[in-house]
Design an enzyme around this catalytic site. Structure first.
Site, PDB file in Angstrom:
ATOM      1  N   ILE A   1       0.827  -1.202   0.000  1.00  0.00           N
ATOM      2  CA  ILE A   1       0.000   0.000   0.000  1.00  0.00           C
ATOM      3  C   ILE A   1       0.864   1.255   0.000  1.00  0.00           C
ATOM      4  O   ILE A   1       0.445   2.309  -0.474  1.00  0.00           O
ATOM      5  CB  ILE A   1      -0.999   0.030   1.175  1.00  0.00           C
ATOM      6  CG1 ILE A   1      -0.288   0.164   2.519  1.00  0.00           C
ATOM      7  CG2 ILE A   1      -1.905  -1.189   1.153  1.00  0.00           C
ATOM      8  CD1 ILE A   1      -1.249   0.395   3.681  1.00  0.00           C
TER       9      ILE A   1
ATOM     10  N   TYR B   1       1.828  -9.148  17.307  1.00  0.00           N
ATOM     11  CA  TYR B   1       1.372  -8.193  16.287  1.00  0.00           C
ATOM     12  C   TYR B   1       0.214  -7.352  16.817  1.00  0.00           C
ATOM     13  O   TYR B   1       0.214  -6.120  16.673  1.00  0.00           O
ATOM     14  CB  TYR B   1       0.939  -8.964  15.040  1.00  0.00           C
ATOM     15  CG  TYR B   1       0.382  -8.089  13.934  1.00  0.00           C
ATOM     16  CD1 TYR B   1       1.206  -7.257  13.195  1.00  0.00           C
ATOM     17  CD2 TYR B   1      -0.986  -8.113  13.620  1.00  0.00           C
ATOM     18  CE1 TYR B   1       0.697  -6.459  12.171  1.00  0.00           C
ATOM     19  CE2 TYR B   1      -1.496  -7.329  12.600  1.00  0.00           C
ATOM     20  CZ  TYR B   1      -0.657  -6.499  11.880  1.00  0.00           C
ATOM     21  OH  TYR B   1      -1.166  -5.714  10.878  1.00  0.00           O
TER      22      TYR B   1
ATOM     23  N   LYS C   1       0.012  -3.194  17.292  1.00  0.00           N
ATOM     24  CA  LYS C   1      -0.983  -2.378  16.601  1.00  0.00           C
ATOM     25  C   LYS C   1      -1.845  -1.582  17.593  1.00  0.00           C
ATOM     26  O   LYS C   1      -2.261  -0.455  17.303  1.00  0.00           O
ATOM     27  CB  LYS C   1      -1.865  -3.272  15.719  1.00  0.00           C
ATOM     28  CG  LYS C   1      -1.107  -3.836  14.526  1.00  0.00           C
ATOM     29  CD  LYS C   1      -0.737  -2.735  13.566  1.00  0.00           C
ATOM     30  CE  LYS C   1       0.497  -2.964  12.788  1.00  0.00           C
ATOM     31  NZ  LYS C   1       0.813  -1.910  11.817  1.00  0.00           N
TER      32      LYS C   1
ATOM     33  N   THR D   1      -1.329  -7.978   0.383  1.00  0.00           N
ATOM     34  CA  THR D   1       0.069  -7.580   0.188  1.00  0.00           C
ATOM     35  C   THR D   1       0.974  -8.640   0.800  1.00  0.00           C
ATOM     36  O   THR D   1       0.504  -9.596   1.431  1.00  0.00           O
ATOM     37  CB  THR D   1       0.372  -6.228   0.864  1.00  0.00           C
ATOM     38  OG1 THR D   1       0.330  -6.408   2.297  1.00  0.00           O
ATOM     39  CG2 THR D   1      -0.634  -5.162   0.453  1.00  0.00           C
TER      40      THR D   1
END
Length: 358
Positions: A79, A236, A240, A273
């Site tokens: 992105i 993770y 975040k 992605t």
């Protein structure tokens, strides 16, 4: 026999979904890891559903902004590459903090040429940055400060997901180092440029690219590196969540101190992605291509957060599909936000986050 089939087929389908949609190629090793994985997949499916329902809202209007300077980490693929394209279409000068400036230049220029954007019209700068290495972050910020008096947009985009356990040279777990600590430090070091660029009418912006799974993250202050029971998805999710709480806290301080800067965080969507290279979805890439957002679609909320006039007075927001969205229960808890902020300052040796001299 019929009963066995009636039970066995749905169970088999659920097991197949669980295996092929795992956030990591590793299997959970205990109950807490299994629960984390199940919650991760449920959150992911909710994200996919939201992307589908809100696809008509996932739009960003581009308009010319000559004279503005944006800095993005990791803008050479995924992105990030599409964010850079949108920014240059707005005539914004872009600085890319990347691991390999030479290869990144080739990748970006090839993409822009394919998109029929004249390279002569683009103002692009490439600087070496390993966002997970605090020495590299400091050196990078020093170079930027020496070359640029103002930064209007800081897009903290680079990240990793579900990587195997590893401690960085600074002694930080890699998800926290790359996704959070590096961007926390970079924002601090570039605050003088951000404050210099902003005005009361047109504030500079900090944009943290987070994820919907921050909602199931928890800050483990007793084991921030997750060494006792490491599971990639858990690490993770924590990193975040840290990005979201960080943006919320610094925006509150910006408002209190009257700084011409605002900060927001966002979920770009469930995007196809190479961020998923460590997940089991790599075994079924056609499913990702079918169900996930494209990188271009994933870039829209990021650019919306960076340039939309709708957010000129709206800092401290969490966005998804170019709108404000629900977030973690600690998002409105200023005590929790400040607790993380103070701990991070201590770990990075930052004594005065908001008043560093330019």
């Amino acid at each position: 026999m019929g009963l066995l089939l009636a039970i066995g087929i749905p169970v088999g389908i659920l097991l197949a979904i669980f295996f092929f949609m795992k956030s990591s190629k590793e299997m959970p090793k205990n109950w807490s890891q299994f629960v984390c994985e199940v919650r991760m997949q449920i959150c992911g499916f909710q994200g996919l559903l939201d992307d589908f329902i809100m696809r008509s809202r996932n739009k960003v209007e581009l308009y010319k902004q000559p004279g503005k300077i944006a800095l993005i980490t990791g803008g050479n693929r995924g992105i990030g590459l599409r964010i850079v394209k949108k920014l240059v279409e707005c005539e914004i000068e872009v600085i890319l903090g990347v691991r390999n400036p030479i290869d990144s230049r080739k990748a970006v220029e090839k993409y822009l040429e394919h998109a029929k954007i004249p390279l002569s019209s683009c103002k692009l700068h490439y600087e070496q940055l390993d966002i997970g290495n605090m020495k590299s972050v400091r050196e990078f910020a020093g170079k930027i400060a020496a070359k640029f008096d103002k930064i209007h947009l800081l897009i903290n985009n680079a990240g990793v997901m579900s990587v195997p356990f590893k401690l960085t040279d600074d002694g930080f777990e890699s998800h926290m180092a790359i996704n959070y600590y590096g961007h926390f430090l970079l924002t601090h070091l570039l605050l003088p440029q951000l404050k210099a660029a902003g005005t009361p009418e047109c504030k500079s912006r900090v944009v943290n690219v987070s994820s919907c799974v921050h909602k199931i993250g928890e800050m483990d202050y007793n084991d921030i590196n997750k060494e006792k029971n490491y599971y990639p998805a858990d690490a993770y999710n924590q990193s975040k969540l840290a990005q979201v709480l960080f943006a919320k806290h610094i925006n509150l301080v910006f408002e209190e101190e009257g700084f011409p800067v605002l900060a927001n965080s966002l979920h770009p969507g469930v995007v196809n992605t190479d961020l998923f290279e460590h997940s089991s979805t790599n075994y079924i890439p056609w499913v990702r291509a079918l169900l996930f957002k494209s990188p271009e679609e994933g870039s829209r909320t990021v650019v919306y957060a960076a340039i939309s006039p709708n957010l000129e007075t709206r800092g401290g927001c969490y966005l998804s599909n170019c709108r404000e969205a629900g977030t973690h229960r600690h998002w409105k808890n200023s005590v929790q936000c400040e607790k993380l902020f103070r701990l991070t300052c201590d770990k990075l040796g930052v004594t005065d986050y908001f008043y560093q001299q330019k």
